[in-house]
Enzyme design. Sequence first.
Site, mmCIF file in Angstrom:
data_model
loop_
_atom_site.group_PDB
_atom_site.id
_atom_site.type_symbol
_atom_site.label_atom_id
_atom_site.label_comp_id
_atom_site.label_asym_id
_atom_site.label_seq_id
_atom_site.Cartn_x
_atom_site.Cartn_y
_atom_site.Cartn_z
ATOM 1 C CD GLU A 183 -55.467 71.273 35.715
ATOM 2 O OE1 GLU A 183 -56.258 70.445 35.236
ATOM 3 O OE2 GLU A 183 -55.712 72.491 35.812
ATOM 4 C CD GLU A 196 -51.637 74.748 36.616
ATOM 5 O OE1 GLU A 196 -50.877 75.384 37.357
ATOM 6 O OE2 GLU A 196 -51.570 73.537 36.429
ATOM 7 C CG ASN A 238 -47.782 63.907 33.858
ATOM 8 O OD1 ASN A 238 -47.528 64.822 34.639
ATOM 9 N ND2 ASN A 238 -48.909 63.848 33.175
ATOM 10 C CB CYS A 264 -54.030 64.885 33.413
ATOM 11 S SG CYS A 264 -53.076 66.335 33.197
HETATM 12 C C1 UN1 Z 1 -50.675 66.752 31.464
HETATM 13 O O1 UN1 Z 1 -51.152 65.838 30.842
HETATM 14 O O2 UN1 Z 1 -50.507 66.620 32.686
HETATM 15 O O3 UN1 Z 1 -51.728 69.104 26.265
HETATM 16 C C2 UN1 Z 1 -50.263 68.031 30.834
HETATM 17 C C3 UN1 Z 1 -50.825 68.344 26.576
HETATM 18 C C4 UN1 Z 1 -49.559 68.908 27.192
HETATM 19 C C5 UN1 Z 1 -49.733 69.117 28.651
HETATM 20 C C6 UN1 Z 1 -50.267 67.923 29.352
HETATM 21 N N1 UN1 Z 1 -49.222 70.133 26.537
HETATM 22 O O4 UN1 Z 1 -50.924 67.142 26.439
#
Ligand code: UN1
Length: 493
Positions: free
Chosen positions: A249, A463, A151, A283
Site C-alpha cells: 500500500e 485492505e 502516519n 497517503c
Molecule cells: C493513510 O493515509 O495512510 O481515508 C490512511 C483516510 C483514513 C486512512 C488513511 N481513514 O484518510
Amino acid sequence: MERHGNHIGGRSVEAATDAVLESRNPARLDEVLGVFPRSGAAEVDAAVAAARAALASWRATPWPARGEIILRAGLLLEERKEEMARLMTREMGKVLVEARGDVQEGVDMAKYIAGEARRPFGQTVPSELRDKWAMTMRQPLGTVAIITPWNFPVAIPTWKLFPALLAGNTVVFKPAEDTPLCALRLVEILEEAGLPAGVVNIVFGLGPEAGEALVRHSGIAAVSFTGSVPTGRHIAGLCGGMLKRCSLELGGKNAIVVMADADVELAVDGALWGAFGTSGQRCTASSRLIVHRPRLADFTDALVDRAARLRLGDGLVEGVDVGPVINARQLERIHAYTEVGLGEGARLLLGGEVARDGELARGCFYRPTIFAEVRPQMRIAQEEIFGPTTAVIPVDSLDEALEVANGTGYGLSLSLYTADLRTGFRAINELEAGIVYVNAPTIGAEIQLPFGGIKNTGNGHREAGTVALDQFSEWKSIYVDYSGRLQRAQIDV
Ligand code: UN1
C-alpha cells in the site's frame, strides 16, 4: 524515560545490539517518549522463531475463538481511546481529534473483523462425478511480516494485524521507528484480551536493517507493507525473487476536482480538511486541487483566507488545527518541495516556510502551503510531498479535469465536487483510483470498504472491507470421493 526491549514471546526481550532509537514528540523535540532497540537480523530471527513456535496452536484455535480475542481487544481499545489518542498525539503529532479518529478506526476494524469470524465462507459446488464432493476453505499462510508507517500508528496496524490473526497466522510486526510506543501499546492490548504469547511479536528498528532482514527471512510466508513507493518496489523485488506473497500500500497524489456547478464553500471545507488534516501526512491527502476556471478566483480566495487562519501548534492544545510534521528530515523534504515549486514557476499564495515563532521553534512545524497557477506536469503536481502543501491547478472543462486528475503515476483517492448527477457519475466511472469520492474530500475512508489503489499506489491488493482476509489466507480446494472406486476427472464422466 523508559528503555524498552523488543516484544517477543509475550515479553520484553533485550536486543543483542546496544544500538537504540528514540521516540520523540515532534511538537517538542526535547521530549523523549521512550528508547527502543535498533534491531537487526539477530532480533528478527528470535521474533520469527517465537512466531513460528506459536503457529500450530493458534492455527488450531477455532475462527470464532480467534474473533472473540480480537473483539475484546477492540473493546479495550475503545475503553482506552482517550489515553491511546493522547499518546498518539505526543508520539507523532496529529491533533487530538484526529488521533481519536485513528484509534476509532482500529476499534471499527476490530468489531468488523470479529464479526467475520463466523463468516469465512468457502464454496461447496457439485462435482462432475458421482459420490464425490468438491469444496473450498480458507487457510492461514503461516508467519507473516507486517510493516507499518507512522502516519496512522493504530489504524493501519489494525487493518493488517486483525485480519492476519483472524485467519490464523502468527505475526512479526515491525512498526515505523517514529511510532514504536503506539505499536507496543496495541500489542499489549491484544495480549490483555487473551492473545497467546508469541502470536504477535514486535521488532523495533529501521527499514533497511530490521525490515530488510524480516522480508528476507525464510520463515516469513508473506509481507504486508504500507509506506513509500521506492521501499515498496524494493520489497516487491525481494519477495518476487523468493516467490513470497507481498501486498503493498504505497503513495498517492490525490486530487479534488471542483467543477463550475459545485458548492464552492463545501469544496473549500473539503480541501482544507483533505490538504491540511494530519498536516497533509496521509497517503490520501488532497495534494492537488483541480479547479474549473469559472470558479477559480472564488475558490482560491476562500481557500487562502481560511487556510491562513488555521492554528498551528501542539495537537494536545485545544483549538489547534494543524500539528507538527513527523520529524526534522520530513520538514526539510517538505520545504525542499516549496523550492521546487518556486523554481518551476508556480505562484506561492500562502506558507512555504518552517514555522519558528515562540513554542513552535521547539518542534517540526511547517506552515500550510498553497501554490497556485500550477501546471499538471510540474513536480509539485506529480510527486508525493507528504506534508501540508497543496497545488491549485486550473482547468477549462470536465474532460480536461478528468485527464489532469488521472495524469499521475498514482491512483489511490480522487474526488470531484459537482451538483450535476451526470458529472458525478462520469467521475465515478472515469477517475482512475482505488477510491473515488463525490462531494467529499480524498480522505475519510471507512473500514467496511476495501482500501487501496491502482498504478504505483500498490500491487493489486486491498485492505479492510470484505476482502480483508484475502492477503492473509490461502484457498484450499478439497475433493472427497466416497464412491469406493477410482473415478477419473474429465475422463470417467
Ligand atoms: C493513510 O493515509 O495512510 O481515508 C490512511 C483516510 C483514513 C486512512 C488513511 N481513514 O484518510
